[in-house]
Motif scaffolding. Structure first.
Motif, PDB file in Angstrom:
ATOM      1  N   VAL A 269       0.834  -1.204   0.000  1.00 32.41           N
ATOM      2  CA  VAL A 269       0.000   0.000   0.000  1.00 32.41           C
ATOM      3  C   VAL A 269       0.870   1.255   0.000  1.00 32.41           C
ATOM      4  N   ALA A 270       1.944   1.240   0.797  1.00 27.75           N
ATOM      5  CA  ALA A 270       2.840   2.400   0.853  1.00 27.75           C
ATOM      6  C   ALA A 270       3.480   2.661  -0.506  1.00 27.75           C
ATOM      7  N   ARG A 271       3.858   1.582  -1.202  1.00 32.01           N
ATOM      8  CA  ARG A 271       4.487   1.751  -2.510  1.00 32.01           C
ATOM      9  C   ARG A 271       3.470   2.206  -3.554  1.00 32.01           C
ATOM     10  N   VAL A 272       2.241   1.732  -3.441  1.00 34.03           N
ATOM     11  CA  VAL A 272       1.178   2.187  -4.334  1.00 34.03           C
ATOM     12  C   VAL A 272       0.984   3.696  -4.181  1.00 34.03           C
ATOM     13  N   LYS A 273       0.917   4.166  -2.948  1.00 33.46           N
ATOM     14  CA  LYS A 273       0.735   5.599  -2.698  1.00 33.46           C
ATOM     15  C   LYS A 273       1.903   6.403  -3.259  1.00 33.46           C
ATOM     16  N   ARG A 274       3.114   5.884  -3.066  1.00 32.78           N
ATOM     17  CA  ARG A 274       4.302   6.608  -3.540  1.00 32.78           C
ATOM     18  C   ARG A 274       4.292   6.720  -5.066  1.00 32.78           C
ATOM     19  N   LEU A 275       3.910   5.640  -5.756  1.00 31.44           N
ATOM     20  CA  LEU A 275       3.897   5.677  -7.215  1.00 31.44           C
ATOM     21  C   LEU A 275       2.815   6.606  -7.753  1.00 31.44           C
ATOM     22  N   PHE A 276       1.647   6.607  -7.115  1.00 31.63           N
ATOM     23  CA  PHE A 276       0.602   7.525  -7.551  1.00 31.63           C
ATOM     24  C   PHE A 276       1.040   8.977  -7.332  1.00 31.63           C
ATOM     25  N   LYS A 277       1.709   9.243  -6.225  1.00 28.49           N
ATOM     26  CA  LYS A 277       2.182  10.591  -5.945  1.00 28.49           C
ATOM     27  C   LYS A 277       3.223  11.018  -6.976  1.00 28.49           C
ATOM     28  N   ARG A 278       4.125  10.100  -7.308  1.00 24.52           N
ATOM     29  CA  ARG A 278       5.152  10.420  -8.310  1.00 24.52           C
ATOM     30  C   ARG A 278       4.508  10.687  -9.667  1.00 24.52           C
ATOM     31  N   ALA A 279       3.525   9.871 -10.040  1.00 27.57           N
ATOM     32  CA  ALA A 279       2.842  10.065 -11.324  1.00 27.57           C
ATOM     33  C   ALA A 279       2.156  11.424 -11.380  1.00 27.57           C
ATOM     34  N   GLN A 280       1.539  11.810 -10.260  1.00 26.90           N
ATOM     35  CA  GLN A 280       0.865  13.101 -10.211  1.00 26.90           C
ATOM     36  C   GLN A 280       1.861  14.245 -10.320  1.00 26.90           C
ATOM     37  N   ASN A 281       3.026  14.093  -9.693  1.00 22.69           N
ATOM     38  CA  ASN A 281       4.057  15.129  -9.781  1.00 22.69           C
ATOM     39  C   ASN A 281       4.587  15.257 -11.197  1.00 22.69           C
ATOM     40  N   ASN A 282       4.668  14.128 -11.917  1.00 23.14           N
ATOM     41  CA  ASN A 282       5.140  14.169 -13.298  1.00 23.14           C
ATOM     42  C   ASN A 282       4.162  14.902 -14.195  1.00 23.14           C
ATOM     43  N   ILE A 283       2.863  14.791 -13.864  1.00 26.15           N
ATOM     44  CA  ILE A 283       1.845  15.417 -14.695  1.00 26.15           C
ATOM     45  C   ILE A 283       1.791  16.924 -14.462  1.00 26.15           C
ATOM     46  N   SER A 284       2.019  17.364 -13.206  1.00 26.32           N
ATOM     47  CA  SER A 284       1.909  18.792 -12.903  1.00 26.32           C
ATOM     48  C   SER A 284       2.954  19.590 -13.670  1.00 26.32           C
ATOM     49  N   THR A 285       2.559  20.739 -14.125  1.00 27.72           N
ATOM     50  CA  THR A 285       3.445  21.597 -14.917  1.00 27.72           C
ATOM     51  C   THR A 285       3.828  22.835 -14.129  1.00 27.72           C
ATOM     52  N   LYS A 286       5.126  23.055 -14.006  1.00 35.15           N
ATOM     53  CA  LYS A 286       5.597  24.196 -13.230  1.00 35.15           C
ATOM     54  C   LYS A 286       6.302  25.227 -14.116  1.00 35.15           C
ATOM     55  N   ASP A 287       6.266  24.981 -15.407  1.00 38.34           N
ATOM     56  CA  ASP A 287       7.009  25.833 -16.308  1.00 38.34           C
ATOM     57  C   ASP A 287       6.250  27.119 -16.614  1.00 38.34           C
ATOM     58  N   LYS A 288       6.964  28.208 -16.852  1.00 40.52           N
ATOM     59  CA  LYS A 288       6.361  29.505 -17.106  1.00 40.52           C
ATOM     60  C   LYS A 288       5.788  29.583 -18.520  1.00 40.52           C
TER      61      LYS A 288
END
Length: 229
Positions: free
Chosen positions: A110-129
């Motif tokens: 479960v902990a690894r599932v949460k970590r992977l979903f969090k990483r996937a969400q961070n990859n999707i977010s865009t921080k570029d100007k």
């Protein structure tokens, strides 16, 4: 909508235990006993993550993992009774994002599932100007994650998008394979740099005219002729 996780495991006891712990965390879970069932689910209603056993009747988990990864970057956690290092490396090289050896703690899964979903969400977010990055006929719309080539939109996976954006924002710069592993797969990726070569091969197949060059003995770079003039 809750994330949908498909568990492909031929041992009903493990399936049920994993399902109970994942459902307790609020995930939607589909239980499957073979890769063939997984293929049908993937085509009909693809899940947001796979928890995949290696030793399966019929098609094994390695082959199924490769099938998924050829078309999608959906997170994959491999579970297996095989605990040799070579087995772990093979699973990760074929596209697995994580590897758990049986017997394992359901709480750790479960902990690894949460970590992977969090990483996937961070990859999707865009921080570029800047929203659009252009290199020759390649146009990358960062905010809505679209890629156009010669004016036509192209389907790409998450990692293909991430690598293309990295190259486009740093045109003419050479990246080593090790750099690309960290920037595209993350610092906690465990596996060889063959994953980089495989991803570049997929990008070249989709964009055959793109000047994505091999820097022999080092890595790759995207050539931008306008900047080179």
């Amino acid at each position: 909508m809750n994330e949908h996780i498909a568990v492909v495991e031929d041992d009903p006891n493990i399936r049920n235990i994993v399902s109970a712990f994942l459902k307790k965390e609020g995930y939607e879970v589909t239980l499957l006993s073979s890769a063939e069932e997984g293929m049908k689910l993937w085509k009909d209603t693809p899940p947001d993550m796979w928890v995949l056993d290696i030793m399966l009747p019929g098609m094994n988990g390695y082959d199924f993992c490769k099938e998924i990864r050829d078309y999608s970057d959906v997170p994959i956690i491999i579970i297996s009774a095989k605990d040799e290092e070579i087995d772990k490396i093979l699973g990760l090289e074929l596209g697995g994002d994580d590897y758990l050896t049986k017997p394992f703690s359901p709480r750790e899964l479960v902990a690894r599932v949460k970590r992977l979903f969090k990483r996937a969400q961070n990859n999707i977010s865009t921080k570029d100007k800047q929203d659009v990055v252009q290199v020759d006929e390649l146009h990358i719309h960062k905010n809505d994650r679209r890629i156009l080539w010669n004016g036509k939109e192209q389907d790409v996976t998450t990692k293909e998008f991430t690598m293309l954006l990295l190259f486009a924002e740093n045109a003419n710069r050479a990246f080593s394979r090790e750099e690309l592993l960290v920037k595209v797969w993350g610092e906690d990726y465990f596996g060889s740099d063959r994953a980089v070569d495989d991803l570049v091969k997929r990008i070249r197949k989709k964009f055959p005219e793109l000047q994505l060059e091999t820097v022999w003995g080092y890595g790759y770079r995207l050539r931008n002729e306008e900047d080179s003039k």
